[in-house]
Motif scaffolding. Structure first.
Motif, mmCIF file in Angstrom:
data_model
loop_
_atom_site.group_PDB
_atom_site.id
_atom_site.type_symbol
_atom_site.label_atom_id
_atom_site.label_comp_id
_atom_site.label_asym_id
_atom_site.label_seq_id
_atom_site.Cartn_x
_atom_site.Cartn_y
_atom_site.Cartn_z
ATOM 1 N N GLY A 16 0.815 -1.206 0.000
ATOM 2 C CA GLY A 16 0.000 0.000 0.000
ATOM 3 C C GLY A 16 0.851 1.259 0.000
ATOM 4 N N THR A 17 0.170 2.358 -0.217
ATOM 5 C CA THR A 17 0.875 3.642 -0.201
ATOM 6 C C THR A 17 1.109 4.081 1.231
ATOM 7 O OG1 THR A 17 -1.233 4.792 -0.318
ATOM 8 C CG2 THR A 17 -0.127 4.329 -2.405
ATOM 9 N N VAL A 18 2.150 4.791 1.455
ATOM 10 C CA VAL A 18 2.489 5.260 2.796
ATOM 11 C C VAL A 18 1.646 6.485 3.111
ATOM 12 C CG1 VAL A 18 4.315 6.150 4.262
ATOM 13 C CG2 VAL A 18 4.835 4.418 2.524
ATOM 14 N N CYS A 19 0.936 6.431 4.229
ATOM 15 C CA CYS A 19 0.135 7.588 4.639
ATOM 16 C C CYS A 19 0.019 7.597 6.151
ATOM 17 C CB CYS A 19 -1.234 7.563 3.999
ATOM 18 S SG CYS A 19 -2.298 6.244 4.606
ATOM 19 N N ASP A 20 -0.387 8.726 6.667
ATOM 20 C CA ASP A 20 -0.607 8.874 8.103
ATOM 21 C C ASP A 20 -2.066 8.523 8.398
ATOM 22 O OD1 ASP A 20 -0.533 9.467 10.733
ATOM 23 O OD2 ASP A 20 -0.484 11.660 10.479
ATOM 24 N N CYS A 21 -2.336 7.249 8.730
ATOM 25 C CA CYS A 21 -3.716 6.772 8.918
ATOM 26 C C CYS A 21 -4.122 6.719 10.384
ATOM 27 C CB CYS A 21 -3.883 5.382 8.308
ATOM 28 S SG CYS A 21 -3.563 5.332 6.526
ATOM 29 N N GLY A 22 -3.259 7.160 11.267
ATOM 30 C CA GLY A 22 -3.549 7.054 12.697
ATOM 31 C C GLY A 22 -4.827 7.764 13.085
ATOM 32 N N ARG A 23 -4.993 9.013 12.623
ATOM 33 C CA ARG A 23 -6.171 9.773 13.023
ATOM 34 C C ARG A 23 -7.446 9.191 12.410
ATOM 35 N NH1 ARG A 23 -7.642 14.177 9.564
ATOM 36 N NH2 ARG A 23 -6.486 14.198 7.587
ATOM 37 N N THR A 50 -8.425 6.151 14.515
ATOM 38 C CA THR A 50 -9.060 6.578 15.761
ATOM 39 C C THR A 50 -10.501 7.011 15.518
ATOM 40 O OG1 THR A 50 -6.919 7.316 16.610
ATOM 41 C CG2 THR A 50 -8.893 8.170 17.701
ATOM 42 N N PHE A 51 -10.686 7.763 14.444
ATOM 43 C CA PHE A 51 -12.022 8.239 14.120
ATOM 44 C C PHE A 51 -12.970 7.085 13.781
ATOM 45 C CE2 PHE A 51 -14.856 9.230 10.543
ATOM 46 C CZ PHE A 51 -15.761 10.043 11.214
ATOM 47 N N VAL A 52 -12.472 6.115 13.002
ATOM 48 C CA VAL A 52 -13.311 4.968 12.627
ATOM 49 C C VAL A 52 -13.688 4.158 13.863
ATOM 50 C CG1 VAL A 52 -13.349 2.787 11.376
ATOM 51 C CG2 VAL A 52 -12.439 4.837 10.272
ATOM 52 N N GLY A 53 -12.741 3.986 14.779
ATOM 53 C CA GLY A 53 -13.038 3.248 16.003
ATOM 54 C C GLY A 53 -14.122 3.928 16.824
ATOM 55 N N GLN A 54 -14.013 5.274 16.959
ATOM 56 C CA GLN A 54 -15.049 6.010 17.687
ATOM 57 C C GLN A 54 -16.386 5.959 16.963
ATOM 58 O OE1 GLN A 54 -13.310 9.897 18.048
ATOM 59 N NE2 GLN A 54 -12.007 9.332 19.797
ATOM 60 N N LEU A 55 -16.322 5.999 15.642
ATOM 61 C CA LEU A 55 -17.540 5.941 14.862
ATOM 62 C C LEU A 55 -18.255 4.590 15.025
ATOM 63 C CD1 LEU A 55 -19.316 7.425 12.822
ATOM 64 C CD2 LEU A 55 -17.930 6.433 10.998
#
Length: 301
Positions: free
Chosen positions: A116-123, A126-131
């Motif tokens: 996959g492409t390198v990206c900053d997916c941390g936020r 977190t958002f998906v987990g809260q959702l």
């Protein structure tokens, strides 16, 4: 001489008259022909039977006769050949949901995916987990609200509604407390009639109510531990607990009470105040708005 001839002529005349009278007495007419009565004694005998004549031409067809009585049932015939396939009938009703099947075997591991492409997916994680958490809570609240919308009864102080989820008695108590309410406690005739009418018109036969003798056998109390002093509406011959396991109470559609085993599962009646119901509706509406905003923001990012 002339006198003798004259005398002889008279005698002949008399004899002639007597002769004619005799002939008439014998049945002869003046012309000496025999009468019918005399001829009847000389009838002719019939001759021998003649030969059969030739067969005549067929006559015209006669009228149909009356229908005769039905004959006896005949012997069952041999099985015929299989006919053509008939038309397909209407689709039947959908059957009940079957039991959950056993877990299947693990499949073969898939092929290694592309890098996959390198990206900053941390936020985003977190958002998906809260959702996911918000959606799970929303589903629970919506299911509860759906049951409320299906029907509701109210008095000056409380709302009553049947929770259409089969639970045992202790699970029903817990469910009501989580919702901020109580298992319905009909402490007077008006409340009992209202709940019974609600159950009957909803098409149910029985529901759990907030009455039990879990603490002390034979001493029934309401779910808030107040005793049954002023009102009860037991069915005839109840409560009867020969086995000692019927410690909870159900209300029948007639409004009568019956003691039953607590592990059985059935629908139950939740009671709550008007302010709590309004608060619940407000919270659900806010959750819907927040989830919509989250989805919109996620799509923009």
């Amino acid at each position: 001489m002339n006198g003798f001839a004259s005398l002889l002529g008279r005698k002949h005349f008399i004899l002639l008259v007597l002769f004619l009278l005799q002939i008439q007495s014998l049945g002869l007419d003046i012309n000496s022909r025999p009468t019918a009565e005399v001829c009847a004694t000389h009838t002719i005998s019939p001759g021998p039977k003649g030969d059969d004549g030739e067969k005549g031409d067929p006559g015209e067809e006669g009228t149909h006769g009356k229908v005769g009585p039905m004959g006896p049932k005949g012997i069952k015939g041999e099985l015929g050949d299989i006919g053509d396939q008939g038309n397909i009938g209407k689709t039947g009703p959908i059957g009940k949901k079957g039991d959950k099947g056993e877990k299947g075997l693990f499949g073969k591991p898939g092929k290694k995916g592309k890098a996959g492409t390198v990206c900053d997916c941390g936020r985003y994680r977190t958002f998906v987990g809260q959702l996911d958490i918000s959606i799970a809570r929303l589903k629970t609240s919506m299911k509860f609200v759906k049951n409320v919308i299906a029907g509701i009864r109210e008095t000056e102080e409380k709302f009553y509604y049947i929770v259409q989820e089969e639970k045992n008695y202790r699970e029903s108590l817990t469910h009501c407390r989580i919702r901020g309410g109580m298992l319905a406690m009909p402490k007077d005739e008006a409340a009992n009639i209202l709940i019974a009418d609600y159950v009957a018109k909803s098409g149910f036969f029985r529901v759990f109510i907030g009455v039990n003798d879990l603490e002390r056998e034979g001493q029934y109390v309401f779910a808030d531990n107040t005793p049954l002093q002023n009102y009860s509406n037991w069915n005839e011959g109840e409560p009867s607990d020969p086995s000692g396991h019927e410690d909870c109470v159900e209300m029948l559609s007639s409004g009568r009470w019956n003691d039953t085993e607590c592990h059985l599962t059935m629908y139950f009646v939740l009671s709550t105040a008007f302010s709590l119901l309004s608060k619940l509706s407000l919270v659900v509406n806010i959750c819907v708005i927040l989830v919509s905003e989250h989805f919109t923001g996620f799509q923009k990012d």
